[in-house]
Design a protein around this motif. Structure first.
Motif, mmCIF file in Angstrom:
data_model
loop_
_atom_site.group_PDB
_atom_site.id
_atom_site.type_symbol
_atom_site.label_atom_id
_atom_site.label_comp_id
_atom_site.label_asym_id
_atom_site.label_seq_id
_atom_site.Cartn_x
_atom_site.Cartn_y
_atom_site.Cartn_z
ATOM 1 N N GLN A 272 0.819 -1.211 0.000
ATOM 2 C CA GLN A 272 0.000 0.000 0.000
ATOM 3 C C GLN A 272 0.856 1.266 0.000
ATOM 4 O OE1 GLN A 272 -2.379 1.463 3.506
ATOM 5 N NE2 GLN A 272 -4.101 0.840 2.201
ATOM 6 N N ALA A 273 1.952 1.237 0.746
ATOM 7 C CA ALA A 273 2.814 2.422 0.798
ATOM 8 C C ALA A 273 3.348 2.770 -0.587
ATOM 9 C CB ALA A 273 3.966 2.182 1.765
ATOM 10 N N HIS A 276 0.339 3.994 -2.907
ATOM 11 C CA HIS A 276 -0.050 5.363 -2.571
ATOM 12 C C HIS A 276 0.994 6.375 -3.046
ATOM 13 C CE1 HIS A 276 -3.174 4.355 0.802
ATOM 14 N NE2 HIS A 276 -3.457 3.792 -0.355
ATOM 15 N N GLN A 277 2.259 6.003 -2.968
ATOM 16 C CA GLN A 277 3.313 6.887 -3.455
ATOM 17 C C GLN A 277 3.177 7.107 -4.954
ATOM 18 O OE1 GLN A 277 6.725 8.323 -1.824
ATOM 19 N NE2 GLN A 277 5.635 9.475 -3.390
ATOM 20 N N ALA A 279 0.463 6.813 -6.722
ATOM 21 C CA ALA A 279 -0.747 7.610 -6.935
ATOM 22 C C ALA A 279 -0.463 9.099 -6.707
ATOM 23 C CB ALA A 279 -1.863 7.138 -6.002
ATOM 24 N N GLU A 280 0.314 9.406 -5.684
ATOM 25 C CA GLU A 280 0.664 10.795 -5.408
ATOM 26 C C GLU A 280 1.502 11.386 -6.540
ATOM 27 O OE1 GLU A 280 0.677 14.331 -3.131
ATOM 28 O OE2 GLU A 280 -0.496 12.493 -2.912
#
Length: 381
Positions: A272-273, A276-277, A279-280
């Motif tokens: 997930q980390a 999410h990175q 996606a950012e």
């Protein structure tokens, strides 16, 4: 400003540019010598008609060109951009004789242009420049002698001509600057290369009583600051487009890497980390792209507030690209730092745009100045 989307033909043109850059420009860039003008690369940009488009297209087209080229060949992008930056004042403010002599050569890639604004003591503070244009009483034509220095000039000392900004009226600040077209072979003009973190040449210029006349003036005497700022208002959003192209290349490489790389009993994208990175990174890249397109469209439409919009676009996009490329390196690990890796290349390339054509801090100053000026005008009404 309405929501922005490209027309299908624009999207197709961008895809064609990326393909051309990969197939025809990348090989020439790879054969170039770092720190020197790559004239075969410029000639190919001319043959493809891209340099001529610098003078026939608007700000949005310029941004699309720079973004597309940057995704596949940053050297080609920069070569094109520097031709535009150095020659735009000639295109916009030159006499018929100046335009007729130099612009066809720039468009063909046979003449190298340079924009000579920065000085050792006047980088971002362009109004503080001190290169002196002293009246020359010799001959029948009103003229000057240029004495002083320019520094951090892209394409120097290998350019064929320079757009030079010099002080014609001492003590007048921005109102006492004149723009001159100065051929590189003018007596008294010498240059030295600077060793910089840059694949293209950057140098210093020394002016030892270099003669110029009224025929060399671009625009009007003492109105050169407007020539400089008008050029930067056009090119600052496109610096943002260059940054967006680099960010997009880093993002695509990261998506490909994280969906394939096995780690911790799965792929990196399953963490997930990591997801999410990524996606950012995508979110920030798209936001920067939209701001660049909006600023370029505002320029093309003659909308109010162009300096502030241009500053916002450059600031957001260059800071975003720094973040995205750095994050991409982190997610790739040590392999991204190996010489020749795409991200190693982008990591070196991405830093300079936050400095040139006005550092990030200067852009924030422009944005604030525009905000307060607008507020004052509204209050006065």
């Amino acid at each position: 400003m309405p929501a922005f989307s490209l027309e299908p033909e624009q999207t197709a043109w961008c895809a064609e540019l990326r393909a051309l850059a990969a197939a025809r420009l990348r090989p020439l860039a790879d054969r170039g010598e770092p720190g020197h003008v790559n004239r075969p690369l410029l000639a190919e940009l001319g043959r493809l008609g891209l340099l001529e488009r610098l003078f026939t297209s608007g700000a949005l087209d310029l941004c699309l060109m720079r973004e597309s080229l940057a995704q596949a060949c940053t050297e080609a992008e920069t070569a094109l951009a520097l031709q535009g930056l150095g020659a735009h004042p000639v295109h916009a403010h030159g006499s018929p004789a100046q335009r007729g002599h130099w612009l066809p050569k720039v468009a063909a890639g046979s003449a190298v242009a340079a924009f000579a604004l920065s000085e050792p003591g006047a980088g971002s503070d362009a109004a503080a420049l001190s290169l002196a244009a002293q009246p020359d009483g010799t001959g029948g034509t009103r003229g000057w002698r240029l004495t002083g220095e320019k520094c951090w000039i892209s394409n120097a000392p290998e350019a064929d001509f320079y757009t030079v900004f010099a002080r014609t009226t001492p003590g007048a600040g921005a109102r006492g600057v004149t723009a001159f077209l100065v051929p590189a072979d003018r007596p008294g003009l010498t240059g030295t290369a600077l060793e910089m973190l840059s694949p293209h040449p950057i140098g210093a210029l020394a002016f030892d009583a270099v003669p110029v006349t009224a025929d060399d003036v671009l625009g009007e005497r003492d109105r050169g600051f407007a020539v400089a700022m008008g050029t930067l208002n056009l090119f600052r959003p496109s610096v943002g487009a260059f940054a967006v192209g680099m960010a997009q290349a880093a993002l695509e490489a990261t998506v490909d890497h994280t969906r394939r790389r096995q780690a911790f009993r799965g792929t990196l994208k399953d963490l997930q980390a990591v997801a999410h990175q990524v996606a950012e990174m995508a979110l920030r890249t798209e936001a920067a792209r939209l701001m660049v397109y909006a600023a370029a469209t505002a320029y093309d439409q003659g909308a109010p507030g162009v300096p502030g919009r241009a500053a916002m676009a450059k600031l957001l996009a260059t800071e975003t690209a720094q973040y995205v490329v750095d994050a991409a390196v982190q997610l790739h690990g040590a392999r991204a730092l190996r010489r020749g890796h795409l991200l190693e290349h982008l990591y070196r390339e991405v830093r300079a745009p936050r400095v040139y054509e006005g550092a990030s801090e200067v852009q924030r100053g422009i944005i604030a100045k525009e905000l307060y000026a607008t507020a004052h005008d509204q209050e006065a009404r």
